[in-house]
Design an enzyme around this catalytic site. Structure first.
Site, PDB file in Angstrom:
ATOM      1  N   ASP A 109      41.075  39.200  44.977  1.00 43.98           N
ATOM      2  CA  ASP A 109      40.711  37.956  45.668  1.00 43.98           C
ATOM      3  C   ASP A 109      41.805  37.428  46.582  1.00 43.98           C
ATOM      4  O   ASP A 109      41.945  36.213  46.793  1.00 43.98           O
ATOM      5  CB  ASP A 109      40.318  36.865  44.651  1.00 43.98           C
ATOM      6  CG  ASP A 109      39.181  37.321  43.756  1.00 43.98           C
ATOM      7  OD1 ASP A 109      38.365  38.117  44.233  1.00 43.98           O
ATOM      8  OD2 ASP A 109      39.135  36.879  42.599  1.00 43.98           O
TER       9      ASP A 109
ATOM     10  N   LYS B  16      40.952  39.987  51.158  1.00 46.27           N
ATOM     11  CA  LYS B  16      40.772  41.292  51.828  1.00 46.27           C
ATOM     12  C   LYS B  16      39.608  41.260  52.813  1.00 46.27           C
ATOM     13  O   LYS B  16      39.714  41.752  53.932  1.00 46.27           O
ATOM     14  CB  LYS B  16      40.540  42.392  50.768  1.00 46.27           C
ATOM     15  CG  LYS B  16      41.710  42.572  49.814  1.00 46.27           C
ATOM     16  CD  LYS B  16      41.402  43.563  48.711  1.00 46.27           C
ATOM     17  CE  LYS B  16      40.400  43.072  47.694  1.00 46.27           C
ATOM     18  NZ  LYS B  16      40.848  41.968  46.843  1.00 46.27           N
TER      19      LYS B  16
ATOM     20  N   GLY C 135      34.040  40.853  45.270  1.00 42.08           N
ATOM     21  CA  GLY C 135      33.355  39.844  46.080  1.00 42.08           C
ATOM     22  C   GLY C 135      34.266  39.548  47.249  1.00 42.08           C
ATOM     23  O   GLY C 135      35.348  38.979  47.066  1.00 42.08           O
ATOM     24  N   HIS C 136      33.901  40.008  48.431  1.00 40.02           N
ATOM     25  CA  HIS C 136      34.750  39.836  49.621  1.00 40.02           C
ATOM     26  C   HIS C 136      34.096  38.817  50.546  1.00 40.02           C
ATOM     27  O   HIS C 136      32.975  39.035  51.015  1.00 40.02           O
ATOM     28  CB  HIS C 136      34.955  41.182  50.327  1.00 40.02           C
ATOM     29  CG  HIS C 136      35.735  42.169  49.494  1.00 40.02           C
ATOM     30  ND1 HIS C 136      36.061  43.422  49.924  1.00 40.02           N
ATOM     31  CD2 HIS C 136      36.265  42.050  48.250  1.00 40.02           C
ATOM     32  CE1 HIS C 136      36.760  44.041  48.979  1.00 40.02           C
ATOM     33  NE2 HIS C 136      36.888  43.236  47.948  1.00 40.02           N
TER      34      HIS C 136
ATOM     35  N   GLN D 125      39.528  44.889  44.529  1.00 39.48           N
ATOM     36  CA  GLN D 125      40.429  44.414  43.463  1.00 39.48           C
ATOM     37  C   GLN D 125      41.870  44.339  43.991  1.00 39.48           C
ATOM     38  O   GLN D 125      42.051  44.150  45.178  1.00 39.48           O
ATOM     39  CB  GLN D 125      40.328  45.316  42.219  1.00 39.48           C
ATOM     40  CG  GLN D 125      39.004  45.207  41.466  1.00 39.48           C
ATOM     41  CD  GLN D 125      37.857  45.985  42.070  1.00 39.48           C
ATOM     42  OE1 GLN D 125      37.982  47.167  42.305  1.00 39.48           O
ATOM     43  NE2 GLN D 125      36.753  45.330  42.312  1.00 39.48           N
TER      44      GLN D 125
END
Ligand code: GDP
Ligand code: IMO
Ligand code: MG
Length: 423
Positions: free
Chosen positions: A13, A16, A40-41, A224
C-alpha cells in the site's frame, strides 16, 4: 532493451498503483508479475478513483499493453468484477489486456481453505485478505494447480472437479465451521471463466522477450511489498509470493540482465495491514492522526491500517535486497503539521545497537532508536515543483537519501496523478 521494475519497499500500500499510472506514458507494456486480488492499487485522476486488484495499473492509458504475468494468481470472479467496472467507465481493454497461459487460477475452494486455515490459527492468524492466495500458491508449488491455459482444453471442468473434491476433503481436516454454498460459488466461478475467456491468452514469456528484442519499454508492476515477501519478509506474516525484484524474473520470464531501473516506492511513514511485527508502530494519538489524515484503510478489505514512523533499518534492507536504483517517497503531505518527526535509524537488540534487520523483529526483541526532525506546517497537496518544498521536508528527504545512498526522484503529495513532484 530493458525492463524497469516498480516495487513496494514496506508492507504494501505504498502507492504503487498511482506511480505506475504516472509512469505508464513512458512505457509500451505494463506487466504484473506476482500476487493476486489480495492487492488493491488505487488510481485517482480526472476526479475519479479506481481500485485495481489484478489488472495492471497502466490500463487507463490509450496505447500501453497490459500483461498479467505467469507469476500472478487470478480469481475469475474478482477479475470479472474488475472488468465490469472498466466497462462501466467505458474503458476499452479488449485489445490492451493480455493474460499469461501460465498464470494460476484461484478456485472458490481456495478461498474457503484460506478462511479455514486462518480460523484454525486463532490468535496466530496471518491476517490474510481471505482471497485464497496462500492455498493457490500451495497448489502451484505442490504441482496440483489449474492454469489459465487449461481453460483452452476440453477437459478443464474435469480438472476443476478433481481439484475441488480434493479441497473439500482438505476442508474437513480443519476443525472449524466454514459455511458455504458450493453450487452458488461454482456458478459465479463459471461466469467469471466465461468473461476471462473473452480476453486474449498468451505465452507471456515469449511475448515479453520478443517485445524486449523489438526495443519496447516494459515496466513490471509489483504487488504487496518487500516486507511481505515469502522469503525476505516478516515470515510467517507474509504473503505467498516473491514480492522482491527476483519475483519479476520468475513471474514474467525476464532474465536478470534485462532489468535496468528498479524503482523503490515507500511512504514517508509506515503502515501495515494484517498481523505481524512492526517495530515502529504507534499506538498513540500520533499514529491515529497519521491513519486519519492518510485515510489508511485497506483498498481490498477496508481494514484500518496500523501506522508508525518511517523505519530506515527496514527500508535499507529492502533497498539492498531489491537493488533499488531510484526511490519514490509517497504521502509526504500526510506528515504536514507534525511538530516533530521521528525516523528509526537503528534497533536495540539483545542489549546492543544494530543497524540491520535481524531474524526476530518482534517487540520483545527489538526496540527502535529514533532520530528526530523538525516538521513542516505547509500544506503540500497543491505543490507541483521541488522549489516550493519547505526546508524541513527537504532536510527529511536529504537524510533518507544519505542513509540509503539512493536518490529520491519522485515526491508524491496527494492521491491524484497530478500531485507528483519530480526531482
Ligand atoms: P498500492 O497498493 O501500493 O497501490 O497502494 P494503495 O492504493 O493500496 O494505497 C495507497 C493509498 O494512498 C491510496 O488510497 C492512494 O490513493 C493514496 N495515495 C497515493 N499517493 C498518495 C500521496 O502522495 N498522498 C496521499 N495523501 N495519498 C496518496
Ligand atoms: P498491495 O499490492 C497490504 C497482507 C495481508 C496479510 C498478509 C497475507 O495493495 O500493496 P494474503 O491475502 O496475501 O495471504 O495476506 O499480507 N497483504 C497486503 N497488505 N497491501 C497488499 O497489497 C497486501 N496483500 C496482502 O494483509 O497481512
Ligand atoms: Mg494496496
Amino acid at each position: 532493451m530493458a525492463v524497469d521494475l516498480l516495487l513496494g519497499l514496506q508492507w504494501g500500500d505504498e502507492g504503487k498503483g498511482k506511480i505506475v499510472d504516472v509512469l505508464t506514458q513512458n512505457y509500451d507494456i505494463i506487466a504484473r508479475f506476482q500476487g493476486g486480488p489480495n492487492a488493491g492499487h488505487t488510481l485517482v485522476f480526472d476526479g475519479n478513483k479506481y481500485v485495481l486488484h489484478t489488472i495492471p495499473s497502466g490500463i487507463f492509458h490509450k496505447t500501453a499493453l497490459n500483461v498479467v504475468g505467469n507469476g500472478v494468481v487470478i480469481d475469475p470472479v474478482i477479475f470479472k468484477k474488475e472488468l465490469e467496472n472498466l466497462d462501466n467507465h467505458n474503458i476499452d481493454y479488449a485489445k490492451k489486456l493480455l493474460i499469461s497461459r501460465k498464470a494460476h487460477l484461484i478456485l472458490p475452494t481456495h478461498r474457503l481453505l484460506d478462511a479455514a486455515s486462518e480460523t484454525s490459527k486463532g490468535k496466530a492468524k496471518i491476517g490474510s485478505t481471505l482471497k485464497g492466495i496462500g492455498p493457490t500458491y500451495m497448489d502451484k508449488t505442490g504441482r496440483n494447480g489449474m492454469r489459465v491455459g487449461d481453460l483452452e482444453l476440453d477437459n478443464w471442468k474435469e480438472k476443476y472437479q478433481a481439484l475441488t473434491e480434493k479441497h473439500i476433503k482438505m476442508l474437513n481436516f480443519f476443525d472449524v465451521d466454514i459455511q458455504y454454498d458450493l453450487d452458488e460459488l461454482e456458478q459465479e466461478f463459471c461466469e467469471g471463466i466465461e468473461k476471462l475467456k473473452t480476453l486474449q491468452f498468451i505465452d507471456s514469456e515469449a511475448f515479453i522477450n520478443n517485445a524486449i528484442k523489438e526495443g519496447k519499454k516494459i515496466l513490471a508492476e509489483g504487488a504487496q511489498g518487500s516486507l511481505l515477501d515469502i522469503d525476505f519478509g516478516t515470515y510467517p506474516f507474509v504473503t505467498s509470493s516473491n514480492t522482491t525484484a527476483a519475483g519479476a524474473c520468475t513471474g514474467l520470464g525476464v532474465a536478470p540482465n534485462r532489468i535496468k531501473e528498479v524503482f523503490g516506492i515507500f511512504k514517508a511513514y509506515t503502515t501495515r495491514v494484517g498481523s505481524g511485527p512492526f517495530p515502529t508502530e504507534l499506538f498513540d494519538e500520533v499514529g491515529e492522526t497519521m491513519g486519519r489524515i492518510g485515510h489508511e484503510f485497506g483498498a481490498t478489505t477496508g481494514r484500518p491500517r496500523r501506522c508508525g514512523w518511517l523505519d530506515l533499518v527496514a527500508l535499507k534492507y529492502a533497498v539492498e535486497v531489491n537493488g533499488v536504483t531510484q526511490l519514490m517517497m509517497m504521502k509526504g503531505d500526510v506528515l504536514s503539521g507534525f511538530d516533530t518527526l521521528k525516523v528509526c535509524t537503528a534497533y536495540k537488540y539483545k542489549g546492543e545497537e544494530i543497524t540491520h534487520l535481524p531474524y526476530n523483529i518482534e517487540p520483545e526483541n527489538v526496540e527502535p532508536i529514533y532520530s528526530e526532525f523538525k516538521g513542516w506546517e505547509a500544506d503540500l497537496t497543491g505543490m507541483t515543483d521541488k522549489e516550493s518544498m519547505p526546508e524541513n521536508l527537504v532536510n527529511y528527504i536529504d537524510f533518507i537519501e544519505k542513509e540509503t545512498g539512493v536518490p529520491i526522484k519522485i515526491v508524491s503529495v496527494g492521491p491524484d496523478r497530478k500531485q507528483t513532484i519530480v526531482r
